[in-house]
Motif scaffolding. Structure first.
Motif, short mmCIF file in Angstrom:
data_model
loop_
_atom_site.label_atom_id
_atom_site.label_comp_id
_atom_site.label_asym_id
_atom_site.label_seq_id
_atom_site.Cartn_x
_atom_site.Cartn_y
_atom_site.Cartn_z
N LEU A 88 5.10 93.71 69.42
CA LEU A 88 5.86 92.67 70.11
C LEU A 88 7.04 93.26 70.88
O LEU A 88 7.39 92.77 71.96
N VAL A 89 7.63 94.31 70.34
CA VAL A 89 8.75 94.97 71.03
C VAL A 89 8.30 95.46 72.40
O VAL A 89 8.97 95.25 73.42
N ASP A 90 7.14 96.14 72.45
CA ASP A 90 6.63 96.64 73.73
C ASP A 90 6.29 95.49 74.67
O ASP A 90 6.51 95.58 75.88
N GLU A 91 5.74 94.41 74.11
CA GLU A 91 5.39 93.27 74.95
C GLU A 91 6.64 92.61 75.52
O GLU A 91 6.67 92.23 76.69
N VAL A 92 7.68 92.48 74.71
CA VAL A 92 8.93 91.88 75.19
C VAL A 92 9.54 92.75 76.29
O VAL A 92 10.06 92.23 77.30
N GLU A 93 9.50 94.06 76.13
CA GLU A 93 10.02 94.94 77.17
C GLU A 93 9.26 94.75 78.47
O GLU A 93 9.85 94.77 79.56
N ALA A 94 7.94 94.58 78.38
CA ALA A 94 7.16 94.33 79.59
C ALA A 94 7.51 92.98 80.20
O ALA A 94 7.60 92.85 81.43
N TRP A 95 7.70 91.97 79.36
CA TRP A 95 8.12 90.66 79.86
C TRP A 95 9.45 90.75 80.59
O TRP A 95 9.65 90.17 81.65
N MET A 96 10.40 91.49 80.00
CA MET A 96 11.72 91.61 80.61
C MET A 96 11.64 92.31 81.96
O MET A 96 12.30 91.90 82.92
N ALA A 97 10.83 93.37 82.03
CA ALA A 97 10.66 94.07 83.31
C ALA A 97 10.05 93.15 84.35
O ALA A 97 10.45 93.15 85.52
N SER A 98 9.06 92.35 83.95
CA SER A 98 8.43 91.42 84.87
C SER A 98 9.41 90.36 85.34
O SER A 98 9.49 90.04 86.53
N ALA A 99 10.17 89.80 84.39
CA ALA A 99 11.14 88.77 84.74
C ALA A 99 12.22 89.33 85.66
O ALA A 99 12.65 88.66 86.62
N ALA A 100 12.68 90.55 85.39
CA ALA A 100 13.70 91.17 86.24
C ALA A 100 13.17 91.38 87.65
O ALA A 100 13.86 91.10 88.64
N ALA A 101 11.93 91.89 87.77
CA ALA A 101 11.35 92.13 89.09
C ALA A 101 11.20 90.83 89.87
O ALA A 101 11.52 90.77 91.06
N CYS A 102 10.74 89.79 89.20
CA CYS A 102 10.57 88.50 89.88
C CYS A 102 11.91 87.89 90.25
O CYS A 102 12.05 87.29 91.32
N ALA A 103 12.91 88.02 89.38
CA ALA A 103 14.23 87.49 89.68
C ALA A 103 14.82 88.17 90.91
O ALA A 103 15.38 87.52 91.79
N VAL A 104 14.68 89.51 90.97
CA VAL A 104 15.18 90.26 92.12
C VAL A 104 14.43 89.87 93.38
O VAL A 104 15.01 89.71 94.46
N ASP A 105 13.12 89.68 93.25
CA ASP A 105 12.32 89.28 94.40
C ASP A 105 12.72 87.90 94.91
O ASP A 105 12.45 87.57 96.06
N HIS A 106 13.38 87.11 94.04
CA HIS A 106 13.85 85.79 94.44
C HIS A 106 15.37 85.78 94.56
O HIS A 106 16.03 84.83 94.17
N THR A 107 15.93 86.89 95.05
CA THR A 107 17.34 87.06 95.49
C THR A 107 18.33 87.33 94.38
O THR A 107 19.54 87.36 94.63
N ALA A 108 17.92 87.55 93.13
CA ALA A 108 18.88 87.96 92.10
C ALA A 108 19.36 89.38 92.39
O ALA A 108 18.66 90.18 93.02
#
Length: 275
Positions: free
Chosen positions: A77-97
């Motif tokens: 789950l730790v590895d999965e959460v890290e992947a989720w966080m990376a995905s969320a960060a990339a999408c947030a940046v792609d939407h002007t964060a």
């Protein structure tokens, strides 16, 4: 400083806030319940194995296997959460964060955010899309088919910046790159809401291994078919930014191929502080 200490200032943007105590409790219970259910199946205990443990009805061996299974699930789950966080960060940046937004909502230090989720979008950066498809795949080891293409192309929530800059789409199944598409830059279609998008690939098919290898050699892609990539396991699509060919020059080690996943396994074996 505690990673969540913001000095008394409201750290979040207009659309985000901290979790309330009851929400944190609900989240913790929901995650724990799911983890325990999987651990019970892995250990071979009944669906009431955790309840039996709490009542003292499990023997030493059964209790040991239950807790080892629980530990195993938590590690995954730790590895999965890290992947989720990376995905969320990339999408947030792609939407002007920006970098400050990522720091404020995660409590992670600026340097770590910059290193892990670099949000630079300049001429030295190239972009591909990482599409994670659920496993098991109907034919994860087989050659790409028309059904794969229709499943892979969408519909995805993907921002304008990524749609304009992405040249390739990389499909990951169970942390392994299975298919790569060359994107038609004018081939994006939106659904009726205008929120989700579907791409069209050159030739309406995945690239051959030879063409993927050629793109890697040219610095247009940083990974090959069969390489491991710790993307989230569930269906999703996120932008993946990497150094362009012009910036890399003769350096082809921006992203190290790992067909046997030994580096990923070794990373999981290291303490989190050393990752």
């Amino acid at each position: 400083m505690n990673r969540w200490d913001t000095g008394g200032q409201a750290p979040y943007g207009r659309f985000a806030r901290d979790l309330q105590p009851l929400e944190r409790l609900q989240l913790s219970r929901a995650v724990f319940g799911s983890v325990v259910a999987v651990a019970e199946r892995l250990s071979g205990s009944s669906t009431s194995g955790w309840g039996s443990y709490l009542l003292g009805d499990l023997g030493a061996v059964e209790a040991r296997e239950l807790h080892l299974s629980l530990l195993r699930v938590c590690g995954m789950l730790v590895d999965e959460v890290e992947a989720w966080m990376a995905s969320a960060a990339a999408c947030a940046v792609d939407h002007t964060a920006d970098l400050g937004h990522l720091v404020s909502v995660t409590g992670v230090e600026h340097a770590d955010v910059h290193r892990n989720w670099n949000d630079r979008r300049d001429r030295d950066q190239a972009c591909a899309l990482v599409i994670s498809q659920p496993w098991p795949n109907p034919d994860p080891q087989g050659a790409p088919t028309d059904s794969h293409y229709e499943q892979d192309r969408g519909w995805w929530r993907i921002g304008l910046a990524a749609r304009r800059s992405a040249r390739y789409a990389v499909v990951v199944v169970d942390h392994v790159i299975r298919r790569v598409y060359e994107l038609d830059p004018d081939g994006w279609d939106s659904d009726t809401t205008g929120i989700r998008w579907r791409f069209r690939a050159t030739g309406a098919a995945a690239l051959s291994e030879a063409r993927v290898d050629a793109a890697v050699e040219q610095g247009l892609l940083p990974a090959r078919l069969g390489d491991s990539l710790p993307a989230q396991l569930d269906t999703g699509c996120v932008p993946w930014h990497f150094l362009s060919a012009a910036t890399r020059g003769l350096d082809s080690t921006v992203w190290k191929p790992d067909p046997d996943r030994s580096e990923l396994d070794a990373r999981r074996d290291r303490p989190r502080s050393e990752r």
